[in-house]
Design an enzyme around this catalytic site. Structure first.
Site, short mmCIF file in Angstrom:
data_model
loop_
_atom_site.label_atom_id
_atom_site.label_comp_id
_atom_site.label_asym_id
_atom_site.label_seq_id
_atom_site.Cartn_x
_atom_site.Cartn_y
_atom_site.Cartn_z
N GLU B 204 0.64 -1.12 -0.22
CA GLU B 204 0.15 0.26 -0.25
C GLU B 204 0.74 1.09 -0.27
O GLU B 204 0.14 1.93 -0.63
CB GLU B 204 -1.41 -0.15 1.00
CG GLU B 204 -0.70 0.20 2.41
CD GLU B 204 -1.24 0.11 3.43
OE1 GLU B 204 -2.08 1.22 3.51
OE2 GLU B 204 -1.46 -0.45 4.15
N SER B 258 -7.26 4.71 8.18
CA SER B 258 -8.17 4.74 9.84
C SER B 258 -6.69 5.26 10.90
O SER B 258 -7.18 4.99 11.55
CB SER B 258 -8.71 3.24 9.65
OG SER B 258 -9.39 2.44 8.61
N SER B 261 0.20 6.75 9.16
CA SER B 261 1.74 6.73 8.72
C SER B 261 1.84 7.85 7.72
O SER B 261 1.55 8.73 7.04
CB SER B 261 1.47 5.32 7.42
OG SER B 261 1.27 4.08 7.98
N ARG B 273 8.59 4.68 6.27
CA ARG B 273 8.07 4.55 7.03
C ARG B 273 8.41 5.53 8.43
O ARG B 273 9.35 4.44 9.11
CB ARG B 273 6.66 3.17 7.40
CG ARG B 273 5.77 4.16 8.43
CD ARG B 273 4.91 2.82 7.83
NE ARG B 273 3.60 2.74 8.85
CZ ARG B 273 3.53 3.05 10.40
NH1 ARG B 273 4.46 2.52 11.12
NH2 ARG B 273 2.46 3.41 10.91
#
Lengths: 785, 427
Positions: B204, B258, B261, B273
């Protein structure tokens, strides 16, 4: 929506609170802000002690808890010795008990609901001429309660900045209270890991989690900066928690959280991925979205689960912010304070987890045992500048302090029923204490050989050992004051008090920092002092000293008749035999109480034969054959045979080689340890019999100095400044530490910059066995510099 | 059912295309059609970014050649991209507009039926929505001209979506569906078992970045895709400004789904990340549902528009009576989110709108604060981070009510002060 709200049984037994009043505004518990329930009962003599002598006041009123600080003089009895007027009389010296004044800092923490009642109580017990006219106030509630305080106490309220007080208080605690800071790890035993006290405490990050969060970088006493913060803090937990669970007060919310599971409420990585998010390196159990299941929950959630999720959300976020700020400012030490934490294990765990997770272990979350008092301490210090509190060292009075988590009902039913919701901290003003310059590694010096909380069998053994010996100790204390009519009553109070402390430690070994034999011994001493038994062994010591003095000349003559080589061993054996006479060891007291004839020679018979358990004698002997030491520092142990027949002949030999000797003895009494006052008299009496001692005393080759301690153990990082000055001036190159308390329970592993002799006889079978020996095994440890 | 933000508000406009980014990203990486049968190692053809219209391109023959080769290699229709998040499923669907009569003739029935179903409706069932305002028109992709449609539905409706896929005989198209998001893993089995579909799973975050760069490069129907709020701290003057991402690196990408990141992107292929937070869109929605009884993202946002968070939050002035001068905090700063809710009377008087508003501000401020810290930590005190205006982020005034600056370069939420998002959204 289903909302199960369990009422926890948290009403304080000792201080009953009325049910929630309308207008419970900012109170932690349901009590009302301006209304007081008259059923509050203050256990007499345990809370707000010593008010009559209070000199200065400070108050810190938070959102739910109030902390009152006062500075008071304490009258207590001390035993003083005076050289006997007639030197040939049977009495070596006279003992008199005197009233002495010392200074103590008192802190009491209670719920805001009791502010009015407590102020009334304080007013009613204030003393006379010295009573203050001003009170320093800080905290969010200082504003709100200003009028009430002025009206009730008749004191002028002087407000101080909250964060400044917090920082000042934090610096003060970190410098003065051993084992103040700790890390918390849910999965280790013990969960608390206490930090050493370092002289150098800066820089650090202080994260204060009150209603909101403030992040402060502290670089020195004067230089600090609020570098950031967050609005998501304790107020968010409380406010959101109350909305979600209809549970009104903070502690009840925490109790709910403790009973909940966050997984039904939070969306975890595995809820999204079905497992771990391998590429992103996130394990399935990580929370992806707090309250992420809130939108799809058909029946709502259990109140407990929502409280838990909320607690996680807020503490994780605090931990994350703290680690980001720490990283940005390259700081590795982060202390957390504020009412949100309140020693709550789940909160501490969650914050620690957050910090560790986000900093990848580079930053450690540290908590403070007395974090609730930071503001009050700071406010007090601001108002006490003329008393120069920074010029002294301070020590926690274990007898008058509640210890960690004292208000946790699950942990301390005993303490709670006694003092209700009150938590206390007392600090005694001590002489200025500084570290021994001879320590090789002052930053990493840990006095105690053993952290009992890490060693459950040891913990169990020593707690039982102290409990078993308690009746005898109390009996001897009473017997030492046979002329006093209330000695028996006080003895009983002492027995009860120390018994309770042991009970607390059984349930929470970390209540007062690391649990060690030293902390147990010190707690017992503090409890005895509390009930005016300043020196239960004064008479025993007197008799033993007299008896030993009578043998001195014979012992010295005997030693002098030996060859040099034989004499050296004789001196060491004498040192060891003397050390057997220890009223702190149950095995010995049993012998001494049953056999009045047990003497120096009998003690020698008890000693282990060479090779000893630790036997560096040959190395020591070889060293003696070399050039004599320049100056020896000797930390002495017991009265009687130990000091007179063991240590002094040994000293005499050193003196004869031209070595200077500093005898360091306790400043105050502890067990039958010789105090510096007694030792001065003893050396003077020996000087009358022994020209060598006499000339050494008169030409300053031999000095007696107080150590600054009143403990049977020895913390070399906190010594009397005058002693350290002597050590520096005289260039000490030999250190001798004598006795189990000073050389085995403490300092066994300490390393030094000079030659060191650690000499002790193991008078405790359990400890001897632990060390691989048996009762009366000998530790003779010599380490050249 | 809580679909993504509605079409009406700039705020939702700002956050919705995140999902589209995902879908686009994975579309560009993978292929939609003619996935070889299992075990076949034939390399997968990729869709290639095309030029929109490209009338001004001088190099026509070159393009013709390129398109020729594209035609040979490009995958068969339908072209789909699926991003299955924790709360929402985002579906990107490319509708070819240059279909010839011949092609239409050849088009199998199931394919035509899917195309007609998707393009002739704006709502699917009770919860599926096509965001018409987000569709990208005149897009040239792998040599085909068409429209990219953005469709969303709640992740909770996955079973129904799978049933539809089965009923519309999706599997007959021999399609391996390109999918990203956690659901690509979680529902992989279900796709196989319930709809006989094989998923081509894509990461993703990879997709997110590719999607962002793609939309940025082709533009959004002629307008800039990225924007920021200028004069964010002044409610009167606050307005949207286009933002140029032609030289975007290093870039801090804050993906607010939700959860959140935060990525530091150094080049299209080089990113990490940095961190994340569990206080994200799911928290806003979840808390709003629990606190106000609302049950959709749109409703929660509508409530928030009309709320007053100062009735919920405790401000610095509520504690200090004014500014906290000693540490330079203005009185309007939020000291404690939901701090007033500690008080019973205030709880009894509070309105759902106020709670929704406070929730939004709490979450967005926190994301802003964390993002700012990350920018400072990652890019050397923020000097090369994507700050607009002002020289040093440390010297800048915190926006009213915020504890700090949001130094964010997310795909669509660019360099905005978090309060500004809510303010513009409220206008």
């Amino acid at each position: 929506m289903k909302q199960t709200v369990r009422r926890s049984k948290m009403a304080a037994p000792g201080a009953q609170v009325s049910p929630d009043e309308p207008g419970d505004a900012e109170n932690g518990r349901g009590g009302s802000g301006g209304y007081f329930d008259h059923s509050l009962r203050l256990p007499s003599g345990e809370i707000f002690r010593n008010l009559a002598n209070a000199k200065r006041f400070a108050i810190d009123i938070g959102g739910s808890l109030t902390k009152l600080a006062y500075y008071a003089t304490v009258q207590h009895k001390v035993a003083r010795v005076h050289s006997s007027k007639h030197s040939k009389a049977e009495c070596l010296y006279e003992i008199s008990e005197q009233q002495e004044e010392s200074t103590r800092l008192h802190f009491v923490r209670f719920e805001n609901a009791f502010v009015e009642a407590c102020l009334d109580f304080v007013k009613g017990h204030l003393g006379g001429p010295d009573a203050p006219t001003l009170i320093k106030a800080t905290g969010g509630g200082a504003h709100k309660y200003k009028e009430l305080i002025e009206k009730k106490l008749g004191l002028r309220v002087d407000k101080e900045d909250e964060l400044e007080c917090l920082i000042k208080g934090c610096n003060f605690l970190l410098r003065n209270i051993p084992h103040e800071a700790f890390s918390y790890c849910k999965r280790s035993t013990p969960r608390f890991r206490f930090q050493n006290t370092h002289p150098d405490i800066f820089p650090y990050l202080l994260v204060s989690v009150g209603s909101g969060v403030s992040v402060i970088k502290v670089e020195s006493e004067e230089s600090y900066e609020r570098i950031g913060g967050s609005s998501i803090g304790g107020g968010t937990f409380w406010g959101l928690g109350a909305l979600l669970t209809h549970t009104k007060n903070f502690d009840d919310l925490l109790a709910l959280a403790a009973a909940g599971q966050h997984t039904p409420v939070d969306m975890l990585v595995r809820d999204i991925y079905g497992g771990n998010y391998g590429v992103g390196g996130l394990s399935g159990g990580i929370i992806a979205s707090s309250f992420g299941k809130g939108a799809t929950a058909q029946d709502g959630f259990e109140a407990e689960d929502m409280a838990k999720s909320l607690l996680h959300m807020i503490s994780n976020n605090v931990g994350q912010l703290a680690s980001l700020y720490a990283k940005l400012h390259s700081l590795h030490t982060v202390y957390f304070g504020g009412f949100f934490i309140r020693e709550h294990p789940a909160t501490m765990h969650s914050i620690s987890f957050g910090i560790n997770y986000w900093s990848k272990g580079e930053v450690q979350a540290l908590f403070l045992r007395h974090e609730g008092y930071l503001g009050a301490i700071g406010a007090f210090l601001k108002g006490a500048k003329e008393d120069e509190p920074d010029q002294y060292s301070w020590g926690e009075n274990y007898a008058g302090s509640s210890g960690l988590m004292s208000t946790s009902p699950e942990l301390f039913p005993v303490a709670r029923s006694r003092s209700g919701t009150f938590d206390m901290l007392e600090m005694d003003r001590l002489a200025r204490l500084v570290p021994l310059p001879l320590l090789r590694d002052p930053q990493d010096y840990v006095p105690d050989s053993h952290d009992l909380a890490q060693d459950l069998p040891a913990c169990h053994y020593w707690l039982s050992c102290f409990a078993d010996s308690l009746p005898g100790v109390a009996r001897r204390a009473v017997a030492s004051q046979s002329q006093s009519p209330d000695a028996a009553r006080r003895g009983e109070l002492f027995r009860k008090k120390f018994g309770e402390k042991l009970q607390i430690l059984r349930q929470q070994p970390c209540a007062f920092g690391s649990l060690t034999v030293r902390s147990l011994l010190d707690t017992r001493e503090h409890c005895q002092n509390e009930f005016h038994f300043p020196d239960p062994y004064c008479k025993v010591k007197q008799q033993e000293n007299e008896a030993a003095l009578r043998c001195y000349q014979a012992v010295v003559r005997g030693l002098d008749s030996l060859s040099w080589r034989e004499r050296q061993l004789g001196l060491v054996r004498g040192l060891l035999a003397g050390n057997v006479f220890d009223w702190g060891a149950k095995a010995v007291t049993d012998v001494l109480e049953s056999d009045p004839e047990f003497g120096f020679e009998e003690a020698k018979q008890q000693l282990q034969e060479r090779p000893w358990l630790v036997d560096d004698y040959d190395v020591w002997l070889k060293r003696l054959q070399g050039s004599p030491h320049h100056c020896a520092l000797i930390f002495v142990d017991n009265s009687g045979a130990d000091i007179v027949l063991g240590v002094l002949p040994f000293v005499r030999e050193l003196l004869s080689h031209g070595t200077e000797v500093i005898l360091a003895a306790n400043s105050g009494p502890a067990l039958n340890d010789v105090t510096s006052g007694e030792l001065s008299i003893l050396t003077a009496r020996v000087a009358e019999m022994d020209p060598r001692i006499c000339s050494a005393l008169s030409n300053d080759q031999l000095v007696v100095v107080q150590s600054g301690s009143s403990s049977p153990c020895l913390d070399l990082s906190r010594l009397d400044e005058a002693l350290v000055t002597e050590v520096e001036n005289r260039k000490v190159d030999l250190l001798l530490i004598e006795g189990m308390g000073r050389a085995v329970h403490t300092n066994l592993r300490a390393t030094f910059l000079c030659d060191i002799l650690k000499v002790a006889v193991l008078k405790n079978a359990w400890l001897a066995q632990r060390l691989g020996g048996q009762l009366y095994s000998v530790v003779f440890k010599y380490e050249p510099s | 059912m809580q679909p993504e933000p509605g079409p009406s508000s700039p705020c939702s406009r700002a956050s919705l295309p995140n999902g589209v980014c995902h879908c686009l990203g994975q579309r560009l990486q993978g292929t939609m059609g003619c996935e070889p049968a299992e075990g076949d190692d034939t390399p997968v053809t990729e869709l290639v970014d095309g030029e929109v219209g490209a009338p001004s391109q001088p190099d026509r023959p070159h393009i013709a050649r390129k398109q020729d080769s594209l035609r040979k290699n490009r995958p068969a229709f339908p072209w789909f991209g699926l991003d299955i998040g924790g709360t929402l499923v985002k579906l990107a669907y490319f509708e070819p507009k240059d279909i010839t009569a011949e092609e239409e003739e050849e088009e199998v029935e199931s394919l035509r039926s899917i195309r007609h179903y998707l393009t002739s409706n704006v709502a699917y069932g009770s919860t599926g929505v096509r965001d018409v305002h987000l569709e990208m028109r005149d897009l040239c992709l792998s040599g085909r001209l068409g429209t990219l449609h953005c469709i969303r539905f709640p992740t909770a409706d996955m079973p129904r979506f799978l049933a539809m896929g089965r009923d519309k005989r999706f599997s007959s198209l021999h399609t391996a569906l390109c999918a990203t998001g956690g659901g690509a893993y979680k529902f992989e089995q279900d796709f196989r078992q319930m709809a006989d579909l094989k998923l081509r799973k894509l990461d993703e975050l990879d997709c997110l970045i590719r999607g962002l760069l793609y939309i940025e490069s082709v533009g959004f129907n002629g307008a800039a895709e990225c924007y920021y709020f200028a004069d964010a701290s002044d409610p009167e003057c606050c307005h949207k400004e286009p933002c140029n991402l032609s030289d975007p690196y290093p870039l801090l990408l804050v993906n607010i789904g939700s959860g959140v990141s935060i990525l530091a992107v150094y080049s299209p292929d080089n990113y990490k990340r940095v961190t994340g937070t569990s206080l994200g869109g799911g928290t806003f929605l979840g808390l709003c549902c629990l606190l106000t009884g609302c049950d959709s993202f749109e409703e929660a946002l509508r409530l928030a528009e009309h709320g007053d968070s100062t009735r919920v939050d405790k401000l610095v002035r509520d504690i200090y009576g004014g500014d906290y001068d000693r540490f330079g905090l203005p009185g309007s700063t939020v000291a404690s989110s939901f701090g007033h809710m500690m008080c019973k009377e205030r709880r009894s008087e509070i309105r759902p709108e106020d709670l929704a508003r406070a929730t939004l501000i709490t979450i967005t401020n926190n994301i802003g604060s964390i993002a700012r810290m990350c920018a400072l930590n990652e890019t050397g005190c923020g000097t090369s981070s994507r700050m607009r205006q002002g020289s040093s982020p440390l010297l800048r005034e915190p926006p009213d009510g915020g504890w700090g600056w949001m130094v964010v370069a997310a795909c669509f939420v660019l360099m905005v002060c978090t309060r500004a998002v809510t303010r513009c959204e409220a206008r």
